[in-house]
Design a protein around this motif. Structure first.
Motif, PDB file in Angstrom:
ATOM      1  N   GLY A 158       0.834  -1.212   0.000  1.00 42.02           N
ATOM      2  CA  GLY A 158       0.000   0.000   0.000  1.00 42.02           C
ATOM      3  C   GLY A 158       0.862   1.253   0.000  1.00 42.02           C
ATOM      4  N   CYS A 159       0.231   2.364  -0.303  1.00 42.94           N
ATOM      5  CA  CYS A 159       0.956   3.652  -0.244  1.00 42.94           C
ATOM      6  C   CYS A 159       0.696   4.303   1.095  1.00 42.94           C
ATOM      7  CB  CYS A 159       0.489   4.600  -1.346  1.00 42.94           C
ATOM      8  SG  CYS A 159       1.276   6.248  -1.240  1.00 42.94           S
ATOM      9  N   CYS A 160       1.750   4.766   1.733  1.00 45.17           N
ATOM     10  CA  CYS A 160       3.186   4.507   1.564  1.00 45.17           C
ATOM     11  C   CYS A 160       3.790   4.553   2.955  1.00 45.17           C
ATOM     12  CB  CYS A 160       3.865   5.595   0.711  1.00 45.17           C
ATOM     13  SG  CYS A 160       3.290   5.628  -1.033  1.00 45.17           S
ATOM     14  N   PHE A 161       4.502   3.521   3.346  1.00 44.36           N
ATOM     15  CA  PHE A 161       5.166   3.545   4.645  1.00 44.36           C
ATOM     16  C   PHE A 161       6.448   4.367   4.490  1.00 44.36           C
ATOM     17  CE2 PHE A 161       7.986   1.853   7.941  1.00 44.36           C
ATOM     18  CZ  PHE A 161       7.227   2.187   9.043  1.00 44.36           C
ATOM     19  N   ASP A 162       6.346   5.635   4.868  1.00 41.83           N
ATOM     20  CA  ASP A 162       7.420   6.608   4.654  1.00 41.83           C
ATOM     21  C   ASP A 162       7.912   7.185   5.974  1.00 41.83           C
ATOM     22  OD1 ASP A 162       7.007   6.393   1.913  1.00 41.83           O
ATOM     23  OD2 ASP A 162       6.027   8.358   1.705  1.00 41.83           O
ATOM     24  N   TYR A 163       9.154   7.631   5.969  1.00 45.96           N
ATOM     25  CA  TYR A 163       9.668   8.489   7.039  1.00 45.96           C
ATOM     26  C   TYR A 163      10.536   9.543   6.379  1.00 45.96           C
ATOM     27  CZ  TYR A 163      12.450  10.331  10.869  1.00 45.96           C
ATOM     28  OH  TYR A 163      13.052  11.187  11.753  1.00 45.96           O
ATOM     29  N   ARG A 171      -0.812  17.513   1.163  1.00 49.34           N
ATOM     30  CA  ARG A 171      -1.383  17.256  -0.165  1.00 49.34           C
ATOM     31  C   ARG A 171      -0.269  16.996  -1.172  1.00 49.34           C
ATOM     32  NH1 ARG A 171      -5.386  19.865   2.330  1.00 49.34           N
ATOM     33  NH2 ARG A 171      -7.427  19.077   1.733  1.00 49.34           N
ATOM     34  N   ASP A 172      -0.654  16.390  -2.282  1.00 48.50           N
ATOM     35  CA  ASP A 172       0.275  16.114  -3.374  1.00 48.50           C
ATOM     36  C   ASP A 172       0.526  17.421  -4.125  1.00 48.50           C
ATOM     37  OD1 ASP A 172       1.498  15.444  -5.741  1.00 48.50           O
ATOM     38  OD2 ASP A 172       0.267  13.664  -6.107  1.00 48.50           O
ATOM     39  N   ASN A 173       1.676  18.025  -3.887  1.00 49.97           N
ATOM     40  CA  ASN A 173       1.975  19.309  -4.522  1.00 49.97           C
ATOM     41  C   ASN A 173       2.869  19.150  -5.748  1.00 49.97           C
ATOM     42  OD1 ASN A 173       0.425  20.649  -2.642  1.00 49.97           O
ATOM     43  ND2 ASN A 173       2.128  20.996  -1.248  1.00 49.97           N
ATOM     44  N   THR A 177       8.136  17.332  -4.449  1.00 43.68           N
ATOM     45  CA  THR A 177       7.761  18.098  -3.255  1.00 43.68           C
ATOM     46  C   THR A 177       7.918  17.285  -1.970  1.00 43.68           C
ATOM     47  OG1 THR A 177       5.423  17.573  -3.656  1.00 43.68           O
ATOM     48  CG2 THR A 177       6.231  19.694  -4.460  1.00 43.68           C
ATOM     49  N   MET A 178       8.461  16.092  -2.096  1.00 47.92           N
ATOM     50  CA  MET A 178       8.821  15.343  -0.894  1.00 47.92           C
ATOM     51  C   MET A 178      10.095  14.534  -1.148  1.00 47.92           C
ATOM     52  SD  MET A 178       5.687  12.550  -0.800  1.00 47.92           S
ATOM     53  CE  MET A 178       6.393  11.619   0.565  1.00 47.92           C
ATOM     54  N   GLU A 179      10.706  14.078  -0.064  1.00 51.26           N
ATOM     55  CA  GLU A 179      11.903  13.221  -0.163  1.00 51.26           C
ATOM     56  C   GLU A 179      11.959  12.421   1.135  1.00 51.26           C
ATOM     57  OE1 GLU A 179      16.071  13.984  -2.002  1.00 51.26           O
ATOM     58  OE2 GLU A 179      16.083  14.859   0.003  1.00 51.26           O
ATOM     59  N   THR A 188       3.612  -0.039  -7.597  1.00 48.88           N
ATOM     60  CA  THR A 188       2.811   0.966  -8.302  1.00 48.88           C
ATOM     61  C   THR A 188       3.698   1.938  -9.059  1.00 48.88           C
ATOM     62  OG1 THR A 188       1.179   0.826  -6.547  1.00 48.88           O
ATOM     63  CG2 THR A 188       1.047   2.755  -8.002  1.00 48.88           C
ATOM     64  N   TRP A 189       4.847   2.291  -8.462  1.00 45.76           N
ATOM     65  CA  TRP A 189       5.773   3.217  -9.089  1.00 45.76           C
ATOM     66  C   TRP A 189       7.059   2.446  -9.389  1.00 45.76           C
ATOM     67  CZ3 TRP A 189       2.708   4.688  -4.799  1.00 45.76           C
ATOM     68  CH2 TRP A 189       1.710   5.623  -5.082  1.00 45.76           C
ATOM     69  N   GLY A 190       8.100   2.711  -8.641  1.00 48.53           N
ATOM     70  CA  GLY A 190       9.345   1.981  -8.903  1.00 48.53           C
ATOM     71  C   GLY A 190       9.421   0.685  -8.109  1.00 48.53           C
ATOM     72  N   GLU A 204       7.515  11.974  -4.299  1.00 46.41           N
ATOM     73  CA  GLU A 204       6.166  12.431  -4.682  1.00 46.41           C
ATOM     74  C   GLU A 204       5.832  12.010  -6.111  1.00 46.41           C
ATOM     75  OE1 GLU A 204       3.097  12.496  -4.341  1.00 46.41           O
ATOM     76  OE2 GLU A 204       3.238  13.952  -2.716  1.00 46.41           O
ATOM     77  N   ASN A 205       4.668  11.417  -6.199  1.00 47.90           N
ATOM     78  CA  ASN A 205       4.208  10.813  -7.458  1.00 47.90           C
ATOM     79  C   ASN A 205       5.217   9.795  -7.969  1.00 47.90           C
ATOM     80  OD1 ASN A 205       1.781  12.339  -7.608  1.00 47.90           O
ATOM     81  ND2 ASN A 205       2.998  14.100  -8.262  1.00 47.90           N
ATOM     82  N   GLY A 206       5.920   9.210  -7.062  1.00 47.16           N
ATOM     83  CA  GLY A 206       6.871   8.184  -7.455  1.00 47.16           C
ATOM     84  C   GLY A 206       7.720   7.696  -6.303  1.00 47.16           C
ATOM     85  N   LEU A 207       7.776   6.352  -6.187  1.00 50.00           N
ATOM     86  CA  LEU A 207       8.750   5.720  -5.311  1.00 50.00           C
ATOM     87  C   LEU A 207       9.895   5.322  -6.222  1.00 50.00           C
ATOM     88  CD1 LEU A 207       6.281   3.400  -3.341  1.00 50.00           C
ATOM     89  CD2 LEU A 207       7.069   5.689  -2.709  1.00 50.00           C
ATOM     90  N   PHE A 208      11.101   5.795  -5.917  1.00 48.14           N
ATOM     91  CA  PHE A 208      12.220   5.583  -6.832  1.00 48.14           C
ATOM     92  C   PHE A 208      13.250   4.623  -6.247  1.00 48.14           C
ATOM     93  CE2 PHE A 208      10.291   9.376  -8.449  1.00 48.14           C
ATOM     94  CZ  PHE A 208      10.390   9.207  -9.830  1.00 48.14           C
ATOM     95  N   ILE A 277       2.921   7.216   6.423  1.00 55.64           N
ATOM     96  CA  ILE A 277       1.917   7.626   5.422  1.00 55.64           C
ATOM     97  C   ILE A 277       2.607   8.194   4.191  1.00 55.64           C
ATOM     98  CG2 ILE A 277      -0.034   8.089   6.964  1.00 55.64           C
ATOM     99  CD1 ILE A 277       1.015  10.940   7.284  1.00 55.64           C
ATOM    100  N   GLY A 278       1.815   8.437   3.138  1.00 54.45           N
ATOM    101  CA  GLY A 278       2.324   9.141   1.974  1.00 54.45           C
ATOM    102  C   GLY A 278       2.226  10.646   2.185  1.00 54.45           C
ATOM    103  N   GLY A 279       2.844  11.383   1.262  1.00 49.62           N
ATOM    104  CA  GLY A 279       2.879  12.833   1.390  1.00 49.62           C
ATOM    105  C   GLY A 279       1.499  13.464   1.402  1.00 49.62           C
ATOM    106  N   ASP A 280       0.570  12.829   0.677  1.00 52.88           N
ATOM    107  CA  ASP A 280      -0.798  13.345   0.598  1.00 52.88           C
ATOM    108  C   ASP A 280      -1.713  12.684   1.636  1.00 52.88           C
ATOM    109  OD1 ASP A 280      -0.927  10.803  -0.393  1.00 52.88           O
ATOM    110  OD2 ASP A 280      -1.664  11.359  -2.378  1.00 52.88           O
ATOM    111  N   ASN A 281      -1.101  12.131   2.671  1.00 52.01           N
ATOM    112  CA  ASN A 281      -1.805  11.377   3.720  1.00 52.01           C
ATOM    113  C   ASN A 281      -2.465  10.112   3.187  1.00 52.01           C
ATOM    114  OD1 ASN A 281      -2.352  11.104   6.527  1.00 52.01           O
ATOM    115  ND2 ASN A 281      -4.497  11.560   6.112  1.00 52.01           N
TER     116      ASN A 281
HETATM  117  O1  AHR Z   1       5.001   9.208  -4.344  1.00 50.47           O
HETATM  118  C1  AHR Z   1       4.140   8.219  -3.948  1.00 50.47           C
HETATM  119  C2  AHR Z   1       2.905   8.792  -3.306  1.00 50.47           C
HETATM  120  O2  AHR Z   1       2.123   9.439  -4.278  1.00 50.47           O
HETATM  121  C3  AHR Z   1       3.079   9.852  -2.273  1.00 50.47           C
HETATM  122  O3  AHR Z   1       3.500   9.389  -1.015  1.00 50.47           O
HETATM  123  C4  AHR Z   1       1.704  10.408  -2.205  1.00 50.47           C
HETATM  124  O4  AHR Z   1       1.692  11.745  -1.782  1.00 50.47           O
HETATM  125  C5  AHR Z   1       1.162  10.253  -3.618  1.00 50.47           C
HETATM  126  O5  AHR Z   1      -0.044   9.568  -3.591  1.00 50.47           O
END
Ligand code: AHR
Length: 480
Positions: A158-163, A171-173, A177-179, A188-190, A204-208, A277-281
């Motif tokens: 799931g999106c996204c276990f982050d620290y 919000r997704d800006n 906009t996040m690191e 879903t992404w990388g 943001e908008n991508g796990l790399f 959580i993810g950047g956009d909660n």
């Molecule tokens: O980058 C992956 C996720 O995409 C971010 O954590 C979230 O803000 C957006 O849904």
């Protein structure tokens, strides 16, 4: 010395230092975290046992005795007051009142550090912490470093276990906009090599996982029970590193330019801090956090290597150590539920049941209640149980029910047959957490054995007697 003393000596001081398990500066004596108990809604700060030491878990145990506690605050040891509290709603709403995320259960992640009991932050989906007003953290394209110690066996896709660093408005800006450090098996992404989980950077908008948007072969699947995860980033350079928080060094899985995707160079970091959580909660992810920091400046590999040495010296261990689940030995697993303590995990053919076994039982019965402990088929940090009577056949779950089946060599079988021992939920013996359904533990219910979630939707998830039903005494085997 703590990790933040090492970062400071390297010229990249901590600007946020979070841990529920230990002080991250040699001289730190302030509070590590705060718990709130359900019985009267009062709170208590938990401090280290001594300057620079491990958390005083006994304070929590006494305060929370006979009730339940949530972790309300994870203090910032850096002196900047960049504390983490219940995450507010953003692009997505949390499940708690007002759209806030849930707080973590304070006893859900018990471990030991240097032989002392401590608790981590257990993030079930819906749980999240945040600070949208953090100061001193990197903004724009400024350099920063981060590490976190996580439970490498507790994750999902799931999106996204982050620290780490995220948007100040939850919000997704937009790209860059996040690191933050990400850990899990989202594709879903990388993604990297194997089936995951992977350490990646949430930008943001991508796990790399490297320079490419999707697949990068050099980012390995990594699942140490205690995992050191590192992400750092500066102007057109960033890196992913990781290793075993119990021993050895950290390896570099990526070190190079920003991804070859528009929007990530230069970065547009905002400097808020998230956990779980993810950047956009986004609240779909699970994981466990023990400690982590964010720095000002791009730490050198040498500084991080010294931090890793400090981490391995701290002595993270599972609190099940000493419960007798040593690979190669034989055991029987005895129920601890009052009134059922003569029952054992047993198999009748492929059915796994809880059956009364005693000295008068037949040799077959005794053998069917005896297990050879094996190194976990799906994780070297956990265990599997091979039937004493039918070598080659293992306990595994299927549709949440336990069966005895022959190992077919598949990745799914390995996962389904692997259980991670923890201290018994009712204070006795051991609880066995499913590797791939980390909210489920081996449980007896109506004389049948399941993997059950406390208060979940199945009959066998019944919250009544849950902690007793999932706690097992590791006994000498009925058949040796
Ligand atoms: O980058 C992956 C996720 O995409 C971010 O954590 C979230 O803000 C957006 O849904």
């Amino acid at each position: 010395q703590g990790p933040c003393d090492i970062y400071a000596a390297g010229g990249t001081p901590c600007v946020a230092a979070h841990s529920t398990t230990r002080a991250l500066y040699g001289a730190y004596t302030g509070p590590l975290y705060q718990v709130r108990r359900a019985s009267d809604n009062t709170t208590r700060d938990i401090a280290p046992l001594a300057a620079g030491g491990v958390a005083n878990a006994a304070t929590q145990d006494t305060f929370c005795a006979g009730t339940t506690c949530l972790i309300t605050v994870i203090y910032d040891q850096s002196g900047r007051n960049n504390r983490l509290t219940q995450a507010p709603p953003g692009g997505f709403q949390g499940p708690a009142a007002g759209g806030y995320d849930n707080l973590a259960n304070a006893t859900a992640a018990p471990i030991t550090v240097g032989g002392h009991k401590a608790y981590g932050v257990y993030v079930a989906p819906g749980t999240g912490y945040r600070n949208n007003n953090a100061t001193g953290t990197a903004t724009g394209d400024q350099p920063e470093g981060m590490y976190a110690i996580l439970d490498g066996t507790h994750y999902n896709g799931g999106c996204c276990f982050d620290y780490g660093n995220a948007e100040r408005n939850s919000r997704d800006n937009g790209n860059g906009t996040m690191e933050a450090i990400y850990f899990g098996n989202s594709k879903t992404w990388g993604y990297g090599a194997g089936n995951g989980p992977w350490i990646m950077a949430d930008l943001e908008n991508g796990l790399f996982s490297g320079v490419n948007q999707r697949y990068n072969a050099n980012d390995p699947s990594i699942s140490h029970r205690f995992l050191t995860a590192i992400v750092k980033g500066g102007p057109n350079r960033w890196a992913i590193r990781g290793g075993n928080a119990q021993s050895g060094g950290v390896s570099t899985f990526y070190d190079g330019v920003r991804p070859n995707v528009a929007g990530y160079n230069p970065m547009k970091k905002e400097g808020a801090i998230i956990l779980g959580i993810g950047g956009d909660n986004s609240i779909g992810a699970r994981g466990t956090f023990y400690e982590g920091v964010m720095t000002s400046g791009y730490p050198s590999d040498a500084t991080e290597n010294a931090v890793q040495a400090n981490i391995t010296a701290a002595g993270y261990a599972t609190s099940s150590a000493g419960t007798g689940l040593t690979p190669g030995t034989s055991v029987s697993l005895r129920a601890t539920t009052p009134g059922y303590t003569d029952r054992y995990v047993h198999h009748t053919g492929s059915t796994v049941d809880s059956v009364v076994v005693g000295s008068g039982s037949s040799a077959t019965e005794k053998g069917n209640a005896s297990w050879t402990v094996r190194t976990g088929l799906g994780s070297g940090s956990c265990v599997s149980f091979e039937s004493k009577n039918v070598p080659g056949q293992y306990l595994r779950h299927q549709n949440y029910r336990m069966y005895l089946q022959a190992n077919d060599g598949s990745a799914l079988f390995a996962q389904d047959a692997t259980f991670c021992p923890e201290a018994g939920r009712n204070g006795q013996g051991v609880s066995l957490r499913s590797l791939n359904f980390a909210d489920r533990y081996v449980r007896h219910y109506d004389n049948v054995v399941y993997i059950a979630a406390n208060g979940g939707s199945n009959t066998f998830d019944n919250a009544n007697a849950y902690s007793d039903d999932v706690s097992w005494l590791v006994s000498s085997p009925w058949a040796s």
